[in-house]
Design a protein around this motif. Structure first.
Motif, PDB file in Angstrom:
ATOM      1  N   LEU A  55      -4.519   6.805   9.725  1.00 32.00           N
ATOM      2  CA  LEU A  55      -5.738   6.000   9.639  1.00 32.00           C
ATOM      3  C   LEU A  55      -5.429   4.556   9.284  1.00 32.00           C
ATOM      4  O   LEU A  55      -6.041   3.627   9.819  1.00 32.00           O
ATOM      5  N   ARG A  56      -4.474   4.365   8.384  1.00 25.44           N
ATOM      6  CA  ARG A  56      -4.122   3.001   8.001  1.00 25.44           C
ATOM      7  C   ARG A  56      -3.501   2.244   9.172  1.00 25.44           C
ATOM      8  O   ARG A  56      -3.873   1.104   9.459  1.00 25.44           O
ATOM      9  N   TYR A  71      -3.642   2.997  12.427  1.00 23.36           N
ATOM     10  CA  TYR A  71      -4.555   2.864  13.564  1.00 23.36           C
ATOM     11  C   TYR A  71      -5.609   1.790  13.303  1.00 23.36           C
ATOM     12  O   TYR A  71      -5.974   1.039  14.209  1.00 23.36           O
ATOM     13  N   SER A  72      -6.098   1.705  12.066  1.00 23.26           N
ATOM     14  CA  SER A  72      -7.115   0.708  11.736  1.00 23.26           C
ATOM     15  C   SER A  72      -6.568  -0.708  11.821  1.00 23.26           C
ATOM     16  O   SER A  72      -7.328  -1.654  12.029  1.00 23.26           O
ATOM     17  N   THR A  73      -5.257  -0.874  11.652  1.00 24.48           N
ATOM     18  CA  THR A  73      -4.640  -2.199  11.747  1.00 24.48           C
ATOM     19  C   THR A  73      -4.020  -2.435  13.124  1.00 24.48           C
ATOM     20  O   THR A  73      -3.193  -3.337  13.288  1.00 24.48           O
ATOM     21  N   ALA A 119      -6.908  -4.211   6.556  1.00 23.26           N
ATOM     22  CA  ALA A 119      -8.063  -4.101   7.444  1.00 23.26           C
ATOM     23  C   ALA A 119      -9.098  -5.201   7.207  1.00 23.26           C
ATOM     24  O   ALA A 119      -9.780  -5.631   8.140  1.00 23.26           O
TER      25      ALA A 119
END
Length: 290
Positions: free
Chosen positions: A188-189, A191-193, A45
């Motif tokens: 979360l990992r 989606y954040s990338t 990120a």
């Protein structure tokens, strides 16, 4: 543990020292978060300049000669080997998200792979449903064919219907409740990338869950319908049970997504479903409720 990021050492040390190391560099590990997932999230990120600013890449003050000499006219390194380029200049790197169809294809593929890996849990889910369906059918055996003019027979029919509906509601909600909290760090990992958007993720999850739920409710419905001998059509009976199960699963997923700890979600589950039972007219007429 040695963590490399684009050819540079981002962390080197003991595993149990990772939380403190990252906390000192403005990237503390969140509560109930997997440490390895957090490492990957930070590395993907944040860009290299931000990581350098946070102190993840300490300056190497050793007096060492450069191992490669890529500035000569031949374009070869110090060993005489042709230099290679990664072809991923920051100005030319395409950070656009892939199309929705590609996202769905990959997400569906992962869901089916997870099903193959988790055959035991799926088998337990179906096996428990079949066992409880047979148990309910044995207890309420043939009560649907009894004379409805007797109050006890009507009460028995009503009780059988309520138990089957409760089985349809709770039997699917328990599994759906823990799905998102257990996958939250990965989601979360990714989606954040910018791996995928929320619509594609939940569409794939909903579709697979809908298929599993249909099979589970079909097993429950066909066993209880013929053992209890309900007088309504089987298609309507299956449709009602399936609709109730899907609504319950959707509410359970919403509850699981609202909290971080799966234990908290489990404790809040009665608060979600008990009011529905109380206001549905199962135990008291709705016109008698104040």
């Amino acid at each position: 543990l040695i963590l490399m990021n684009k050819g540079r050492v981002m962390y080197q040390g003991a595993v149990d020292a990772i939380p403190q190391h990252f906390a000192e560099r403005n990237s503390p590990v969140p509560q109930y978060y997997n440490v390895s997932d957090h490492i990957m999230a930070v590395a993907q990120a944040k860009d290299i300049k931000q990581l350098e600013k946070d102190g993840f890449f300490p300056i190497d003050e050793r007096d060492m000669a450069p191992p490669l000499d890529g500035l000569n006219e031949t374009g070869r390194d110090a060993l005489g080997i042709t230099n290679h380029s990664t072809g991923m200049d920051d100005d030319k790197f395409d950070a656009r998200q892939v199309g929705i169809l590609t996202q769905l294809r990959l997400l569906f593929g992962r869901e089916f792979i997870n099903l193959k890996r988790d055959v035991g849990a799926v088998g337990t889910r179906y096996g428990l449903t079949i066992f409880l369906g047979i148990l309910i059918g044995v207890i309420f055996w043939d009560v649907g064919a009894e004379d409805p003019s007797k109050q006890t027979n009507v009460q028995s029919r009503w009780g059988a219907l309520i138990v089957v509906l409760l089985m349809a509601m709770f039997g699917t909600a328990d599994d759906a409740l823990l799905q998102f909290p257990s996958q939250r760090p990965v989601f979360l990992r990714e989606y954040s990338t910018n791996h995928y958007n929320i619509f594609a993720y939940f569409l794939s999850r909903l579709t697979v869950e809908a298929v599993l739920t249909l099979g589970q409710i079909f097993c429950l419905s066909i066993i209880t319908f013929y053992m209890i001998d309900f007088q309504m059509g089987f298609g309507w009976f299956l449709l009602i049970n399936y609709a109730l199960a899907m609504v319950s699963a959707a509410l359970a997923v919403a509850l699981g997504a609202a909290v971080e700890d799966p234990k908290t979600a489990t404790e809040l589950l009665p608060m979600l479903f008990v009011p529905q039972m109380l206001f549905a007219g199962f135990f008291v007429a709705t016109d008698l409720i104040p």
